[in-house]
Write a protein that holds these residues in place. Structure first.
Motif, PDB file in Angstrom:
ATOM      1  N   TYR A  19       9.279  -1.508   2.283  1.00 34.71           N
ATOM      2  CA  TYR A  19       9.355  -2.687   1.434  1.00 34.71           C
ATOM      3  C   TYR A  19       9.670  -2.225   0.022  1.00 34.71           C
ATOM      4  CZ  TYR A  19       6.597  -4.799   5.226  1.00 34.71           C
ATOM      5  OH  TYR A  19       6.152  -5.226   6.435  1.00 34.71           O
ATOM      6  N   LEU A  20       9.967  -3.214  -0.860  1.00 36.43           N
ATOM      7  CA  LEU A  20      10.051  -2.939  -2.285  1.00 36.43           C
ATOM      8  C   LEU A  20       9.099  -3.879  -3.014  1.00 36.43           C
ATOM      9  CD1 LEU A  20      13.851  -2.477  -3.053  1.00 36.43           C
ATOM     10  CD2 LEU A  20      12.143  -0.738  -2.609  1.00 36.43           C
ATOM     11  N   ALA A  21       8.509  -3.369  -4.098  1.00 34.00           N
ATOM     12  CA  ALA A  21       7.685  -4.200  -4.972  1.00 34.00           C
ATOM     13  C   ALA A  21       8.606  -4.928  -5.952  1.00 34.00           C
ATOM     14  CB  ALA A  21       6.678  -3.336  -5.735  1.00 34.00           C
ATOM     15  N   GLN A  22       8.085  -5.973  -6.563  1.00 38.26           N
ATOM     16  CA  GLN A  22       8.907  -6.802  -7.441  1.00 38.26           C
ATOM     17  C   GLN A  22       9.464  -6.034  -8.630  1.00 38.26           C
ATOM     18  OE1 GLN A  22       8.273 -11.114  -7.579  1.00 38.26           O
ATOM     19  NE2 GLN A  22       7.612 -10.786  -9.685  1.00 38.26           N
ATOM     20  N   ASP A  23       8.678  -5.089  -9.188  1.00 41.01           N
ATOM     21  CA  ASP A  23       9.160  -4.342 -10.350  1.00 41.01           C
ATOM     22  C   ASP A  23      10.146  -3.231  -9.973  1.00 41.01           C
ATOM     23  OD1 ASP A  23       7.477  -2.482  -9.205  1.00 41.01           O
ATOM     24  OD2 ASP A  23       6.121  -2.315 -10.934  1.00 41.01           O
ATOM     25  N   GLU A  24      10.487  -3.109  -8.690  1.00 38.70           N
ATOM     26  CA  GLU A  24      11.466  -2.135  -8.243  1.00 38.70           C
ATOM     27  C   GLU A  24      12.830  -2.772  -7.982  1.00 38.70           C
ATOM     28  OE1 GLU A  24       8.559   1.036  -5.954  1.00 38.70           O
ATOM     29  OE2 GLU A  24       9.252  -0.721  -4.840  1.00 38.70           O
ATOM     30  N   ILE A  25      12.969  -4.013  -8.430  1.00 37.16           N
ATOM     31  CA  ILE A  25      14.172  -4.789  -8.178  1.00 37.16           C
ATOM     32  C   ILE A  25      14.658  -5.420  -9.482  1.00 37.16           C
ATOM     33  CG2 ILE A  25      15.110  -6.822  -6.972  1.00 37.16           C
ATOM     34  CD1 ILE A  25      12.954  -6.358  -4.825  1.00 37.16           C
ATOM     35  N   GLU A  26      15.974  -5.502  -9.627  1.00 35.22           N
ATOM     36  CA  GLU A  26      16.575  -6.244 -10.742  1.00 35.22           C
ATOM     37  C   GLU A  26      17.616  -7.194 -10.202  1.00 35.22           C
ATOM     38  OE1 GLU A  26      18.318  -3.625 -13.580  1.00 35.22           O
ATOM     39  OE2 GLU A  26      16.395  -3.065 -14.505  1.00 35.22           O
ATOM     40  N   ALA A  27      17.686  -8.395 -10.802  1.00 35.12           N
ATOM     41  CA  ALA A  27      18.711  -9.352 -10.400  1.00 35.12           C
ATOM     42  C   ALA A  27      20.092  -8.820 -10.802  1.00 35.12           C
ATOM     43  CB  ALA A  27      18.455 -10.701 -11.057  1.00 35.12           C
ATOM     44  N   ARG A  28      21.094  -9.140 -10.005  1.00 40.16           N
ATOM     45  CA  ARG A  28      22.465  -8.711 -10.285  1.00 40.16           C
ATOM     46  C   ARG A  28      23.308  -9.953 -10.535  1.00 40.16           C
ATOM     47  NH1 ARG A  28      26.245  -6.778  -6.248  1.00 40.16           N
ATOM     48  NH2 ARG A  28      24.509  -6.759  -4.782  1.00 40.16           N
ATOM     49  N   ASN A  29      23.936 -10.008 -11.697  1.00 46.69           N
ATOM     50  CA  ASN A  29      24.740 -11.182 -12.047  1.00 46.69           C
ATOM     51  C   ASN A  29      26.090 -11.170 -11.361  1.00 46.69           C
ATOM     52  OD1 ASN A  29      22.702 -12.025 -13.804  1.00 46.69           O
ATOM     53  ND2 ASN A  29      23.534 -10.783 -15.493  1.00 46.69           N
TER      54      ASN A  29
ATOM     55  N   TYR B 188       0.824  -1.198   0.000  1.00 47.10           N
ATOM     56  CA  TYR B 188       0.000   0.000   0.000  1.00 47.10           C
ATOM     57  C   TYR B 188       0.867   1.260   0.000  1.00 47.10           C
ATOM     58  CZ  TYR B 188      -3.591  -3.291   1.584  1.00 47.10           C
ATOM     59  OH  TYR B 188      -4.454  -4.353   1.692  1.00 47.10           O
ATOM     60  N   ALA B 189       0.505   2.215  -0.855  1.00 46.89           N
ATOM     61  CA  ALA B 189       1.096   3.555  -0.809  1.00 46.89           C
ATOM     62  C   ALA B 189       0.082   4.461  -0.128  1.00 46.89           C
ATOM     63  CB  ALA B 189       1.406   4.064  -2.212  1.00 46.89           C
ATOM     64  N   VAL B 190       0.560   5.357   0.723  1.00 48.27           N
ATOM     65  CA  VAL B 190      -0.344   6.205   1.512  1.00 48.27           C
ATOM     66  C   VAL B 190       0.111   7.659   1.520  1.00 48.27           C
ATOM     67  CG1 VAL B 190      -0.974   4.277   3.037  1.00 48.27           C
ATOM     68  CG2 VAL B 190       0.903   5.821   3.695  1.00 48.27           C
ATOM     69  N   ASP B 191      -0.868   8.532   1.705  1.00 48.71           N
ATOM     70  CA  ASP B 191      -0.606   9.923   2.085  1.00 48.71           C
ATOM     71  C   ASP B 191      -0.876  10.003   3.580  1.00 48.71           C
ATOM     72  OD1 ASP B 191      -0.266  10.464  -0.599  1.00 48.71           O
ATOM     73  OD2 ASP B 191      -2.203  11.480  -0.847  1.00 48.71           O
ATOM     74  N   TYR B 192       0.006  10.641   4.338  1.00 42.91           N
ATOM     75  CA  TYR B 192      -0.252  10.754   5.780  1.00 42.91           C
ATOM     76  C   TYR B 192       0.327  12.044   6.349  1.00 42.91           C
ATOM     77  CZ  TYR B 192       4.594   9.330   6.874  1.00 42.91           C
ATOM     78  OH  TYR B 192       5.974   9.268   6.989  1.00 42.91           O
TER      79      TYR B 192
ATOM     80  N   ASP C   6       2.265   9.864  -1.076  1.00 39.84           N
ATOM     81  CA  ASP C   6       2.626   8.654  -1.814  1.00 39.84           C
ATOM     82  C   ASP C   6       3.796   7.904  -1.181  1.00 39.84           C
ATOM     83  OD1 ASP C   6       2.172   6.882  -3.921  1.00 39.84           O
ATOM     84  OD2 ASP C   6       3.664   7.830  -5.202  1.00 39.84           O
ATOM     85  N   HIS C   7       3.742   7.714   0.128  1.00 39.03           N
ATOM     86  CA  HIS C   7       4.787   6.944   0.805  1.00 39.03           C
ATOM     87  C   HIS C   7       4.662   5.477   0.422  1.00 39.03           C
ATOM     88  CE1 HIS C   7       7.587   5.568   3.866  1.00 39.03           C
ATOM     89  NE2 HIS C   7       6.721   4.597   4.088  1.00 39.03           N
ATOM     90  N   LYS C   8       5.770   4.889  -0.050  1.00 39.14           N
ATOM     91  CA  LYS C   8       5.799   3.485  -0.460  1.00 39.14           C
ATOM     92  C   LYS C   8       6.845   2.743   0.357  1.00 39.14           C
ATOM     93  CE  LYS C   8       4.537   4.573  -5.236  1.00 39.14           C
ATOM     94  NZ  LYS C   8       4.991   4.593  -6.639  1.00 39.14           N
ATOM     95  N   TRP C   9       6.560   1.548   0.836  1.00 36.60           N
ATOM     96  CA  TRP C   9       5.292   0.835   0.848  1.00 36.60           C
ATOM     97  C   TRP C   9       4.975   0.437   2.276  1.00 36.60           C
ATOM     98  CZ3 TRP C   9       2.596   0.559  -3.627  1.00 36.60           C
ATOM     99  CH2 TRP C   9       3.282   0.643  -4.825  1.00 36.60           C
TER     100      TRP C   9
END
Length: 201
Positions: free
Chosen positions: A191-201, A111-115, A126-129
């Motif tokens: 937290y991070l969402a899945q699309d905010e991460i990339e694998a590193r070789n 969840y992203a929130v305004d507070y 828009d605080h994530k997450w």
């Protein structure tokens, strides 16, 4: 020596002394103006840096957070615990392109929130997450719902009134990462969402 010569000499000395005094005053004035200009520029730089800080004390992030209790562990996340990753998120300063590792993965919505922080300052947008365990009612919500926060991710968050502005499917990842500016390593960032991460070789 006649009087005309004496008075001529005196007049010449007066002109010379006056010229020296004027020159000294001019130099002092220039130095004063330069000092004022430098002080003004310094103030402008401080103001610029303050703007980049974003809400000062209200935006202080915990550098060594604890992993949450009460969330179901994701059974088959794309990124596994211990996997080396690159962060693509821009939640915090010096986060984008930081190198990190997965600390945990949870099967829950994000969840992203305004507070409004409880310790003063401006509304945080828009605080994530967050996850449902970060709400006092510990329940799932939809966009537009109003909630009370039960989280200490950030200073001034605990007990704050908030509005849900975005909901994303999980997994929700906790990560450890090294900020790109070489600052203190951040542990268990939530937290991070899945699309905010990339694998590193």
């Amino acid at each position: 020596m006649n009087k005309k010569l004496i008075w001529g000499t005196v007049a010449a000395l007066v002109v010379v002394v006056a010229g020296v005094v004027i020159t000294l005053q001019s130099n002092a004035h220039q130095k004063t103006n330069q000092a004022k200009k430098e002080h003004s520029m310094s103030g402008m730089n401080m103001s610029s840096d303050s703007m980049k800080m974003s809400s000062s004390s209200t935006m202080q992030m915990k550098m060594d957070g604890k992993l949450p209790e009460g969330l179901a562990t994701s059974q088959d996340p794309k990124y596994k615990v211990g996997q080396e990753i690159t962060l693509k998120a821009t939640h915090m300063a010096n986060m984008k392109n930081a190198k990190g590792t997965i600390a945990a993965a949870y099967d829950t919505k994000l969840y992203a929130v305004d507070y409004m922080p409880t310790n003063g300052g401006s509304m945080v947008k828009d605080h994530k997450w967050l996850t449902m365990i970060d709400f006092t009612d510990k329940m799932a919500h939809k966009v537009g719902d109003e909630v009370t926060l039960d989280s200490d991710h950030m200073a001034g968050m605990q007990g704050a009134k908030a509005k849900i502005v975005q909901v994303e499917n999980g997994p929700a990842y906790a990560v450890n990462y090294q900020p790109t500016n070489g600052g203190q390593k951040v542990m268990n960032h939530l937290y991070l969402a899945q699309d905010e991460i990339e694998a590193r070789n």
